[in-house]
Design a protein around this motif. Structure first.
Motif, PDB file in Angstrom:
ATOM      1  N   THR A   1       0.838  -1.195   0.000  1.00  0.00           N
ATOM      2  CA  THR A   1       0.000   0.000   0.000  1.00  0.00           C
ATOM      3  C   THR A   1       0.872   1.244   0.000  1.00  0.00           C
ATOM      4  OG1 THR A   1      -0.105   0.222   2.418  1.00  0.00           O
ATOM      5  CG2 THR A   1      -1.713  -1.269   1.365  1.00  0.00           C
ATOM      6  N   SER A   2       0.300   2.357  -0.406  1.00  0.00           N
ATOM      7  CA  SER A   2       1.051   3.614  -0.390  1.00  0.00           C
ATOM      8  C   SER A   2       1.421   4.006   1.032  1.00  0.00           C
ATOM      9  CB  SER A   2       0.229   4.725  -1.059  1.00  0.00           C
ATOM     10  OG  SER A   2      -1.019   4.881  -0.415  1.00  0.00           O
ATOM     11  N   ALA A   3       0.566   3.642   2.010  1.00  0.00           N
ATOM     12  CA  ALA A   3       0.891   3.932   3.405  1.00  0.00           C
ATOM     13  C   ALA A   3       2.137   3.180   3.849  1.00  0.00           C
ATOM     14  CB  ALA A   3      -0.295   3.579   4.303  1.00  0.00           C
ATOM     15  N   ASP A   4       2.295   1.927   3.383  1.00  0.00           N
ATOM     16  CA  ASP A   4       3.501   1.160   3.701  1.00  0.00           C
ATOM     17  C   ASP A   4       4.745   1.877   3.187  1.00  0.00           C
ATOM     18  OD1 ASP A   4       2.154  -0.954   4.937  1.00  0.00           O
ATOM     19  OD2 ASP A   4       1.847  -1.998   3.038  1.00  0.00           O
TER      20      ASP A   4
ATOM     21  N   ALA B   1      11.078  -1.450   5.927  1.00  0.00           N
ATOM     22  CA  ALA B   1      10.463  -1.739   7.217  1.00  0.00           C
ATOM     23  C   ALA B   1       9.991  -0.436   7.848  1.00  0.00           C
ATOM     24  CB  ALA B   1      11.450  -2.454   8.141  1.00  0.00           C
ATOM     25  N   LYS B   2       9.009  -0.553   8.709  1.00  0.00           N
ATOM     26  CA  LYS B   2       8.437   0.608   9.379  1.00  0.00           C
ATOM     27  C   LYS B   2       8.474   0.414  10.890  1.00  0.00           C
ATOM     28  CE  LYS B   2       3.788  -1.374   8.921  1.00  0.00           C
ATOM     29  NZ  LYS B   2       2.466  -1.267   8.259  1.00  0.00           N
ATOM     30  N   THR B   3       8.420   1.507  11.618  1.00  0.00           N
ATOM     31  CA  THR B   3       8.302   1.457  13.071  1.00  0.00           C
ATOM     32  C   THR B   3       6.823   1.424  13.434  1.00  0.00           C
ATOM     33  OG1 THR B   3      10.378   2.663  13.396  1.00  0.00           O
ATOM     34  CG2 THR B   3       8.820   2.661  15.220  1.00  0.00           C
ATOM     35  N   VAL B   4       6.438   0.459  14.268  1.00  0.00           N
ATOM     36  CA  VAL B   4       5.028   0.297  14.623  1.00  0.00           C
ATOM     37  C   VAL B   4       4.757   0.683  16.073  1.00  0.00           C
ATOM     38  CG1 VAL B   4       4.609  -1.483  12.900  1.00  0.00           C
ATOM     39  CG2 VAL B   4       5.390  -2.155  15.176  1.00  0.00           C
ATOM     40  N   GLY B   5       5.743   1.157  16.775  1.00  0.00           N
ATOM     41  CA  GLY B   5       5.552   1.572  18.159  1.00  0.00           C
ATOM     42  C   GLY B   5       6.813   1.362  18.963  1.00  0.00           C
TER      43      GLY B   5
END
Length: 676
Positions: free
Chosen positions: A158-161, A336-340
């Protein structure tokens, strides 16, 4: 290595260790380089430095697989070897993730070593190759519908990713390395960004075919490129293909794509089976291995033990170009993203009364935490690993659900939008674990043996999750690399007007550089090196061919490993051809068996089959947590490598027919030996 191969020798490649930063015994590499001094064929030191094995934190936060001090130590050894023996050093996937920042950090390490007063004679031409991809380009491909998951288990992008991801890197093929080598043939060191593991190996072989035999890349056959790629796929793990496994390996590569491989440790050997078995390691399937721009076909691969009884000759691999099949050249993107933020609590429970009701107790702990934070609008989670029961395998655990251990080790994870909140959640969970009541309680002073490391709550910082593990197609010419001149990329494709996706630059160190007056970096001497771990004895321990009842009694290797962030692959290797054939012809190891053992649906077994060259069985399954498909390394991860998931196969019961047949084989062999 003795050789009767009719093809001309192309080059030699030595890999001192399968992962830069893990430490190696440079005396083994020095000895191997010394043995090649009189060889007219060129030699290179090639090492991989990257993997998704360790999880997503590197890409999300900019950390590295090993601490900088570990890279400084290994680089000190490599530069010393390069200087003494005049051999190039080629490294890929700098820092673990191959980001541009880590390519530059490796350059900084090299510069510091060269500036050390002890290294005044050093002078190196370094080529730095970058693999980061702009988010705008990824979004452009996404809008055009040109992005697909790397495997059926990977969710749609997704674009959010894309927007939430840290740096996005693409796994380079061999072309960027080869472009840089051809442009700067007097290179000493190459530091590459994220790359397909065999890419630098393929590139060095292709470069030597061009330099020594006037064969450009397009003139190389599928067998030649297949051999170069297969050699790289094995060598990038060092001597993991040896038995017992060891760290350092050397390959002799021939012009026709044939290659010989040998471990440098004299306590290890390569056998046809051990080398063939490595084709299965951390792969979804053993016969077809996809990579940038094509696939490696190993269906016709052959393995021959050489007269020294330590080396193995390999031939028959083929590299099938995607464009030969009228398919686009694709590269894999990683992000990769930070999720918290995450905080842990840890402690043990020994009370058998509490252990007998641990599931209901932890449910009440979660209810207490929820009640204490009922006024919050932020999202948060808390959950527990129960080690001693099912802490590692979780829902895949095949053991009896009624089993109760004598003691358990509890690890609680809190995930929240801030570190402060995560710690508050964890603290409430710890208090409930310590003081929560339960039916039949005798010890009223506390339930939880805690305080490991001197802390009650352990703040872990950002929690990351893979969000990009997808393929994009490239136009012809995009797969290469262009030079960075005066701070700007130059397009060597020119006539096609297609700019390569990757870029490289030249950095020279030494000679005219001022030297530091003090030394703070480790010396590259044998006396200061950390010796490699000594191989263990080769005897197969625990086999019981006289009266077997379980799979572990007839198979010397039963292992598991992640195959990318979304899959876990299981391997069963047999040492006896007759037993392998017996198991293959039975219904012991099937897709249905794997699904049953690991509590999966039939379609969650991605691959299942036998591989004759290695006398082995392989199955690949979805990576799941709490009933959902989840990538490795995120919240509530239990086994980021996937290396302990094989335990579900150890206790697999053999059928009566298999037991009887093996007993007959064993008795017949014993009678035959007694008559000799």
């Amino acid at each position: 290595m003795e050789s009767s191969c009719n093809a001309e020798t192309l080059c030699h490649i030595i890999t001192p260790v399968g992962m830069l930063g893990y430490g190696f015994d440079e005396s083994l590499t020095k000895q191997a380089l010394g043995s090649l001094k009189e060889s007219p064929a060129p030699t290179a030191l090639v090492l991989d430095s990257g993997s998704t094995d360790g999880g997503p934190l590197k890409l999300a936060t900019g950390s590295m697989t090993a601490p900088r001090s570990a890279y400084e130590r290994d680089f000190a050894k490599l530069l010393s070897l390069s200087h003494e023996f005049h051999v190039p050093v080629i490294i890929s996937s700098a820092g673990g993730d191959g980001s541009d920042a880590h390519v530059d950090e490796f350059l900084d390490i090299i510069e510091e070593i060269v500036r050390d007063v002890r290294n005044k004679p050093y002078k190196f031409k370094v080529l730095a190759i970058y693999s980061s991809v702009p988010k705008a380009k990824v979004l452009e491909h996404l809008a055009a519908g040109e992005v697909e998951g790397c495997g059926s288990s990977v969710p749609p992008l997704t674009s959010a990713d894309v927007e939430r991801a840290g740096p996005i890197v693409a796994q380079m093929g061999h072309e960027p390395f080869l472009d840089a080598m051809i442009a700067q043939p007097d290179f000493d060191i190459i530091i590459g960004g994220r790359a397909y593991d065999p890419s630098p190996y393929i590139a060095y072989c292709a470069y030597q075919a061009r330099q020594g035999f006037s064969l450009p890349l397009k003139a190389l056959s599928t067998q030649q490129l297949g051999g170069f790629a297969f050699m790289g796929k094995i060598m990038e793990c060092g001597a993991l293909c040896s038995t017992p496994k060891s760290s350092s390996a050397m390959a002799k590569i021939y012009l026709d794509g044939t290659f010989d491989i040998v471990p440098l440790s004299m306590g290890s050997i390569c056998t046809p089976t051990s080398v063939a078995a490595h084709t299965m390691y951390e792969k979804t399937r053993p016969d077809i291995l996809p990579g940038p721009g094509g696939k490696l076909d190993l269906n016709s691969s052959q393995y021959e033990q050489l007269p020294d009884n330590r080396s193995v000759r390999v031939r028959g691999a083929k590299y099938i170009s995607a464009r030969e099949l009228n398919l686009p050249y694709t590269v894999k993107l990683e992000g990769a993203k930070t999720v918290g933020y995450r905080t842990l609590i840890m402690g043990g429970i020994r009370d058998p009364i509490l252990i007998g009701q641990i599931d209901s107790f932890l449910t009440r702990v979660k209810e207490f935490v929820k009640q204490q934070h009922s006024s919050l609008t932020e999202e948060w989670e808390v959950d527990f690993h129960v080690y001693g029961a099912n802490g590692i395998m979780g829902a895949h655990e095949p053991g009896e659900s009624s089993y109760r251990p004598r003691e358990i080790f509890l690890v609680g994870e809190a995930l929240a939008s801030s570190q402060k909140l995560a710690t508050s959640i964890a603290s409430s969970a710890r208090i409930a674990c310590v003081h929560g009541p339960y039916p039949g309680q005798r010890g009223t002073s506390g339930n939880f043996a805690m305080g490991q490391g001197g802390k009650l709550e352990i703040e872990m910082g950002p929690c990351a999750e893979f969000c990009i593990y997808h393929l994009i197609p490239l136009k012809p010419g995009e797969e290469g690399a262009s030079p960075i001149l005066d701070g700007h990329d130059q397009d060597p494709a020119g006539t096609k007007g297609v700019a390569p996706l990757f870029s490289w630059k030249v950095v020279e160190f030494g000679s005219m550089e001022p030297w530091a007056t003090e030394s703070r970096l480790p010396e590259a001497t044998a006396s200061s090196s950390r010796r490699e771990m000594r191989p263990l004895p080769t005897a197969h321990v625990g086999l019981n061919l006289s009266n077997p009842s379980k799979l572990q009694e007839i198979a010397p290797v039963i292992r598991s490993k992640n195959s990318g962030p979304y899959e876990i692959t299981l391997d069963v290797l047999f040492s006896d051809e007759t037993i392998y054939s017996l198991v293959k012809s039975s219904n012991l190891l099937t897709s249905a068996t794997i699904a049953r053992l690991y509590h999966l649906k039939d379609d969650e077994v991605i691959y299942c089959g036998f591989y004759d060259q290695a006398k082995a069985f392989k199955a690949t399954i979805l990576r799941k947590r709490k009933g959902q498909v989840r990538p490795s390394g995120g919240f509530m991860e239990t086994d980021v490598h996937g290396s302990q998931q094989y335990a579900g196969l150890l206790e697999l019961e053999l059928s009566g027919d298999i037991r009887t047949s093996i007993r007959k084989i064993f008795s017949s062999n014993r009678e035959r030996e007694s008559t000799l």
